[in-house]
Scaffold this motif. Structure first.
Motif, mmCIF file in Angstrom:
data_model
loop_
_atom_site.group_PDB
_atom_site.id
_atom_site.type_symbol
_atom_site.label_atom_id
_atom_site.label_comp_id
_atom_site.label_asym_id
_atom_site.label_seq_id
_atom_site.Cartn_x
_atom_site.Cartn_y
_atom_site.Cartn_z
ATOM 1 N N TYR A 18 0.832 -1.204 0.000
ATOM 2 C CA TYR A 18 0.000 0.000 0.000
ATOM 3 C C TYR A 18 0.870 1.259 0.000
ATOM 4 O O TYR A 18 0.547 2.246 -0.664
ATOM 5 N N ILE A 19 1.961 1.214 0.712
ATOM 6 C CA ILE A 19 2.879 2.360 0.728
ATOM 7 C C ILE A 19 3.481 2.552 -0.656
ATOM 8 O O ILE A 19 3.604 3.677 -1.142
ATOM 9 N N ASP A 20 3.850 1.463 -1.319
ATOM 10 C CA ASP A 20 4.406 1.558 -2.672
ATOM 11 C C ASP A 20 3.407 2.189 -3.638
ATOM 12 O O ASP A 20 3.758 3.058 -4.432
ATOM 13 N N VAL A 21 2.178 1.781 -3.564
ATOM 14 C CA VAL A 21 1.134 2.332 -4.446
ATOM 15 C C VAL A 21 0.949 3.813 -4.161
ATOM 16 O O VAL A 21 0.850 4.633 -5.085
ATOM 17 N N MET A 22 0.922 4.197 -2.897
ATOM 18 C CA MET A 22 0.737 5.607 -2.544
ATOM 19 C C MET A 22 1.906 6.459 -3.038
ATOM 20 O O MET A 22 1.714 7.578 -3.509
ATOM 21 N N LEU A 23 3.131 5.945 -2.951
ATOM 22 C CA LEU A 23 4.278 6.698 -3.444
ATOM 23 C C LEU A 23 4.232 6.867 -4.959
ATOM 24 O O LEU A 23 4.560 7.927 -5.487
ATOM 25 N N VAL A 24 3.807 5.841 -5.671
ATOM 26 C CA VAL A 24 3.665 5.947 -7.127
ATOM 27 C C VAL A 24 2.606 6.983 -7.477
ATOM 28 O O VAL A 24 2.795 7.828 -8.358
ATOM 29 N N LEU A 25 1.466 6.963 -6.771
ATOM 30 C CA LEU A 25 0.420 7.962 -7.022
ATOM 31 C C LEU A 25 0.910 9.366 -6.708
ATOM 32 O O LEU A 25 0.606 10.319 -7.440
ATOM 33 N N LEU A 26 1.682 9.518 -5.646
ATOM 34 C CA LEU A 26 2.226 10.824 -5.292
ATOM 35 C C LEU A 26 3.114 11.354 -6.408
ATOM 36 O O LEU A 26 3.017 12.523 -6.798
ATOM 37 N N VAL A 27 3.975 10.508 -6.957
ATOM 38 C CA VAL A 27 4.856 10.927 -8.047
ATOM 39 C C VAL A 27 4.035 11.311 -9.276
ATOM 40 O O VAL A 27 4.301 12.326 -9.926
ATOM 41 N N ILE A 28 3.014 10.536 -9.592
ATOM 42 C CA ILE A 28 2.159 10.854 -10.748
ATOM 43 C C ILE A 28 1.498 12.206 -10.573
ATOM 44 O O ILE A 28 1.503 13.033 -11.487
ATOM 45 N N PHE A 29 0.945 12.470 -9.393
ATOM 46 C CA PHE A 29 0.290 13.756 -9.165
ATOM 47 C C PHE A 29 1.289 14.907 -9.169
ATOM 48 O O PHE A 29 0.982 16.002 -9.626
ATOM 49 N N MET A 30 2.487 14.676 -8.664
ATOM 50 C CA MET A 30 3.498 15.737 -8.666
ATOM 51 C C MET A 30 3.915 16.093 -10.088
ATOM 52 O O MET A 30 4.229 17.242 -10.380
ATOM 53 N N ILE A 31 3.918 15.116 -10.978
ATOM 54 C CA ILE A 31 4.319 15.370 -12.361
ATOM 55 C C ILE A 31 3.188 16.020 -13.149
ATOM 56 O O ILE A 31 3.410 16.935 -13.940
ATOM 57 N N THR A 32 1.949 15.574 -12.941
ATOM 58 C CA THR A 32 0.843 16.081 -13.754
ATOM 59 C C THR A 32 0.278 17.405 -13.269
ATOM 60 O O THR A 32 -0.298 18.146 -14.055
#
Length: 142
Positions: A18-32
């Motif tokens: 779950y932490i891995d998924v949240m970090l990936v989502l955080l990176v996606i939102f930071m980029i977009t």
């Protein structure tokens, strides 16, 4: 029939995935996020006006810059000017797909009035039931 495998109690939940998924989502939102705030620089006229009702969907916004060029926020790069035929085609396609979309015109304060009227006429021809004008609220004295 005894099983040698150790059963995990229900209280032990592995949270690492779950932490891995949240970090990936955080990176996606930071980029977009920075990509969503791009647009054309328009100096809107200051005028008292009613606040437009916020909707869940993004409105169709046609911008007219100080040189009378048209920009549309759907169907391509919104920082590239489009001609009247392209504006009509993109707006008509979007209005066929989403007839309830809010349609707004954002005109630079120094643009000729005719360029804004032409944009509104093109949007009406494309099928917009109503067209709103965007302004900036004037600064209150004091």
């Amino acid at each position: 029939m005894a099983s040698n495998s150790r059963k995990r109690p229900m209280s032990e939940i592995n949270v690492v995935p779950y932490i891995d998924v949240m970090l990936v989502l955080l990176v996606i939102f930071m980029i977009t996020a920075p990509l969503l705030t791009q647009g054309v620089k328009i100096d809107l006229p200051n005028a008292p006006a009613a606040v437009v009702e916020a909707t869940d969907s993004e409105p169709l916004i046609v911008s007219v810059d100080s040189q009378g060029r048209y920009f549309i926020n759907f169907g391509g790069d919104e920082t590239e000017p489009v001609d009247e035929a392209t504006l009509l085609n993109r707006a008509a396609a979007l209005l066929r797909h989403r007839p309830d979309i809010q349609v707004l015109v954002k005109g630079d304060e120094s643009v000729a009035y005719g360029a804004v009227v032409i944009a509104m006429a093109i949007l009406k021809e494309a099928g917009a039931p109503s067209v709103g004008l965007l302004t900036e609220q004037p600064e209150s004295p004091g």
